[in-house]
Design a protein around this motif. Structure first.
Motif, mmCIF file in Angstrom:
data_model
loop_
_atom_site.group_PDB
_atom_site.id
_atom_site.type_symbol
_atom_site.label_atom_id
_atom_site.label_comp_id
_atom_site.label_asym_id
_atom_site.label_seq_id
_atom_site.Cartn_x
_atom_site.Cartn_y
_atom_site.Cartn_z
ATOM 1 N N ALA A 437 -0.508 6.004 -0.816
ATOM 2 C CA ALA A 437 -1.844 5.492 -1.120
ATOM 3 C C ALA A 437 -1.926 3.980 -0.956
ATOM 4 O O ALA A 437 -3.026 3.428 -0.812
ATOM 5 N N GLU A 438 -0.787 3.292 -0.978
ATOM 6 C CA GLU A 438 -0.753 1.841 -0.836
ATOM 7 C C GLU A 438 -0.709 1.390 0.623
ATOM 8 O O GLU A 438 -0.706 0.193 0.890
ATOM 9 N N LEU A 439 -0.656 2.342 1.551
ATOM 10 C CA LEU A 439 -0.456 2.008 2.960
ATOM 11 C C LEU A 439 -1.736 2.187 3.764
ATOM 12 O O LEU A 439 -2.628 2.951 3.391
ATOM 13 N N SER A 440 -1.805 1.492 4.894
ATOM 14 C CA SER A 440 -2.909 1.669 5.835
ATOM 15 C C SER A 440 -2.710 2.956 6.626
ATOM 16 O O SER A 440 -1.647 3.584 6.586
ATOM 17 N N GLY A 441 -3.735 3.348 7.397
ATOM 18 C CA GLY A 441 -3.626 4.558 8.201
ATOM 19 C C GLY A 441 -2.500 4.491 9.210
ATOM 20 O O GLY A 441 -1.755 5.454 9.400
ATOM 21 N N GLY A 442 -2.352 3.331 9.871
ATOM 22 C CA GLY A 442 -1.278 3.176 10.840
ATOM 23 C C GLY A 442 0.094 3.216 10.200
ATOM 24 O O GLY A 442 1.047 3.792 10.754
ATOM 25 N N GLN A 443 0.224 2.629 9.008
ATOM 26 C CA GLN A 443 1.508 2.651 8.298
ATOM 27 C C GLN A 443 1.851 4.076 7.854
ATOM 28 O O GLN A 443 3.010 4.498 7.930
ATOM 29 N N ARG A 444 0.847 4.835 7.417
ATOM 30 C CA ARG A 444 1.101 6.232 7.034
ATOM 31 C C ARG A 444 1.576 7.043 8.244
ATOM 32 O O ARG A 444 2.457 7.896 8.113
ATOM 33 N N GLN A 445 0.974 6.777 9.405
ATOM 34 C CA GLN A 445 1.393 7.524 10.591
ATOM 35 C C GLN A 445 2.830 7.185 10.963
ATOM 36 O O GLN A 445 3.588 8.050 11.434
ATOM 37 N N ARG A 446 3.247 5.936 10.731
ATOM 38 C CA ARG A 446 4.636 5.554 10.975
ATOM 39 C C ARG A 446 5.576 6.249 9.987
ATOM 40 O O ARG A 446 6.696 6.643 10.344
ATOM 41 N N VAL A 447 5.123 6.407 8.734
ATOM 42 C CA VAL A 447 5.928 7.140 7.754
ATOM 43 C C VAL A 447 6.085 8.595 8.188
ATOM 44 O O VAL A 447 7.176 9.173 8.094
ATOM 45 N N ALA A 448 4.987 9.188 8.689
ATOM 46 C CA ALA A 448 5.063 10.569 9.179
ATOM 47 C C ALA A 448 6.042 10.671 10.346
ATOM 48 O O ALA A 448 6.790 11.652 10.460
ATOM 49 N N LEU A 449 6.049 9.657 11.194
ATOM 50 C CA LEU A 449 6.985 9.635 12.315
ATOM 51 C C LEU A 449 8.423 9.486 11.812
ATOM 52 O O LEU A 449 9.342 10.155 12.297
ATOM 53 N N ALA A 450 8.621 8.615 10.811
ATOM 54 C CA ALA A 450 9.957 8.445 10.233
ATOM 55 C C ALA A 450 10.449 9.751 9.617
ATOM 56 O O ALA A 450 11.638 10.113 9.741
ATOM 57 N N ARG A 451 9.545 10.472 8.948
ATOM 58 C CA ARG A 451 9.923 11.764 8.347
ATOM 59 C C ARG A 451 10.392 12.749 9.421
ATOM 60 O O ARG A 451 11.339 13.505 9.214
#
Length: 550
Positions: A437-451
């Motif tokens: 919830a603390e991240l931007s949309g682009g940062q969340r997509q990077r987290v999804a990629l990291a996962r």
């Protein structure tokens, strides 16, 4: 700040002499923790009758705040702290709530961004469009119903009485957006604020929606303030474009001025991020065709209740390539993706993934493949457990392949792999302690990629991974995917309705319609010489063709 390109703020490019809307030195702030946080700074522009001005920029640039300020729809903690908004010589910044009720919907109206949250799920859509007529006309009930029928015909519906009686959940996204347009034009307003009216829509539906707005503009001289992050839409549909950055209008001009002679550094960066404008990636399709297939799909069918979502699809994906599947909503592309990653069982046909026919495997049998085949979803936030921090989100696939451990021991043992996965997705290790919830949309997509990367897969299935991202953030994700593919030899199955992106990154492409592949081949061949009428129609509907050189 005085915008560059065009003339002075307030009348840049307006040669008609008549100004319907004038925004002068507008300042807006939001109250956060009892303090006012400035959001808009000295924004000035005007709109003439029948004119379309597009406000473009990234999320947080102030586009939507500007549109909502014009309509008096700022949230409770938002307020105009300076400047003036005038509509037909009436000062809107001084308008009372009663004055707004008589004006909004009749003279000025809004087409909101998300039809899903803008329509009442418990009421028929025809009744919701009638509300505007009830407020701003003297028509009786039967006349209002007939008027809604006419409005539905105007926005392209055929069986108008059926549509009148339907509830929002019975309509597609494009249909819901048409209902909102019908509501916005019901009282024939002089000005429409269209806030991302085509965000997330297929190219053909997007064209239909924009054509409707264009017809209204030509027929009634309705002025439009088009809020969009889609530079192709702005290039095609606007008379003038205002570029916003961090709450400031940094540049105003015609599309030709903005896209051929941008002056502000931010405008240049924004345009440079458009797929097809920057240097094309190296796509050695001939070399790819010499490699072995890692996915072979033969006569795949997936039926729901006797209706085929996928109807006899066949294709091959070779090691290390980017294979894209394109088509409109409902074409079957996402269902195909779910079959590939074992989330949906095929009804018939065969699907070989890394040498194993997954149609013969149950969930337990598919489990060893999950390390090698990972999916990145369109909306990563909805796929994250809200209780998890980023460390837990990225660690989740690892836990599926590890014996049970005490949480603190497991986190200690996995930390190096989590940090490596975050760094591979261009995120610093410190992000591990944050919540999504603390991240931007682009940062969340990077987290999804990291996962997806943490288990070191061989194949990534990317289902609309950048459809909701700003153009510059999308460009960053695409560059990152290209780097990872070169470094790790990853194979991508890329699901998208953004044909400009597909052209820029793919080796091969398959075009789906009604569950079938109607055309496939090397991406340059399909885009340059489409043989299917459906593909030709799809390519013809792309916004900003001159901008992205398709």
């Amino acid at each position: 700040m005085t915008p560059t390109n065009g003339s002075a703020p307030g009348n840049a490019g307006d040669t008609s002499g008549e100004r319907l809307l004038v925004v002068e030195n507008l300042h807006v702030a939001y109250k956060v923790d009892r303090r006012l946080k400035p959001t808009l700074h000295d924004v000035s522009f005007s709109v003439a009758p029948g004119e379309v001005i597009a406000l473009v920029g990234e999320s947080g640039s102030g586009k939507t705040t500007t549109g909502h300020a014009v309509l008096g729809l700022l949230p409770e903690n938002g307020r105009v702290t300076g400047g003036r908004i005038t509509f037909r010589d009436q000062v809107l910044t001084d308008l009372s709530p009663r004055g707004w009720r008589s004006l909004r919907g009749r003279a000025v109206s809004l087409i909101p961004q998300d039809p899903t949250v803008s329509l009442d799920p418990l009421r028929r859509v025809g009744e919701q469009v009638e509300d505007t007529l009830l407020l701003h006309s003297d028509l009786g009930a039967a006349q209002r119903r007939r008027q809604v029928h006419e409005l539905f015909e105007t926005v392209g519906f055929r069986d108008v009485e059926l549509r009148y009686r339907q509830y929002p959940h019975e309509l597609s996204g494009g249909m819901k957006q048409r209902v909102l347009i019908a509501s916005a034009i019901a009282a024939e307003p002089d000005l429409i604020i269209a806030d991302e009216p085509t965000s997330g829509l297929d190219a053909t539906v997007q064209k239909q929606v924009l054509d409707l707005i264009g017809d209204l503009r030509r027929r009634n001289r309705t002025a439009v303030v088009l809020v969009t992050h889609d530079l192709g839409v702005a290039a095609d549909r606007a008379d003038r474009i205002g570029v916003m950055e961090r709450g400031r209008l940094v540049e105003v001009g015609t599309p030709d001025q903005i896209f051929t002679s941008p002056r502000h550094p931010y405008t240049k960066r924004l345009i440079g991020a458009v797929p097809g404008r920057s240097a094309a990636p190296v796509r050695d399709t001939a070399a790819v065709e010499e490699r072995e297939p890692v996915i072979t799909v033969t006569d795949l069918r997936k039926s729901y209740g006797g209706i085929d979502a996928v109807a006899g699809t066949s294709f091959e994906v070779r090691r290390g390539e980017t294979f894209s599947i394109v088509g409109e909503s409902g074409s079957g592309k996402s269902t195909t993706a779910r079959v590939l990653v074992g989330l949906t069982e095929a009804t018939s046909g065969s699907v070989s993934v890394l040498g194993k026919d997954i149609t013969r495997l149950d969930r337990r049998g598919y489990r060893p493949l999950r390390k090698d085949v990972q999916i990145v979803h369109q909306n990563p936030y909805s796929s994250f457990d809200p209780r998890f921090d980023v460390f837990d989100v990225v660690e989740e696939p690892l836990r599926a392949f590890q014996p049970p451990q005490l949480p603190w021991k497991r986190r200690k043992a996995n930390r190096d792999r989590i940090v490596a996965a975050l760094e591979a997705a261009a995120l610093p290790p410190s992000f591990a302690d944050l919540h999504p919830a603390e991240l931007s949309g682009g940062q969340r997509q990077r987290v999804a990629l990291a996962r997806a990367l943490v288990v070191e897969p061989k194949i990534l299935v990317l289902d609309e991974p950048i459809s909701a991202l700003d153009v510059s953030v999308a460009a960053q994700i695409l560059h990152l995917l290209g780097d990872l593919q070169r470094e790790r030899g990853l194979t991508y199955v890329f699901i998208s309705h953004d044909l400009a992106v597909v052209r820029a990154i793919s080796n091969h492409v398959a075009v789906m319609q009604n569950g079938r592949i109607v055309e496939q081949g090397p991406v340059d061949d399909v885009f340059s010489r489409p043989s299917s009428p459906y593909t030709q129609n799809l390519l013809g509907a792309i916004a900003g063709r001159k901008l992205v050189h398709l």
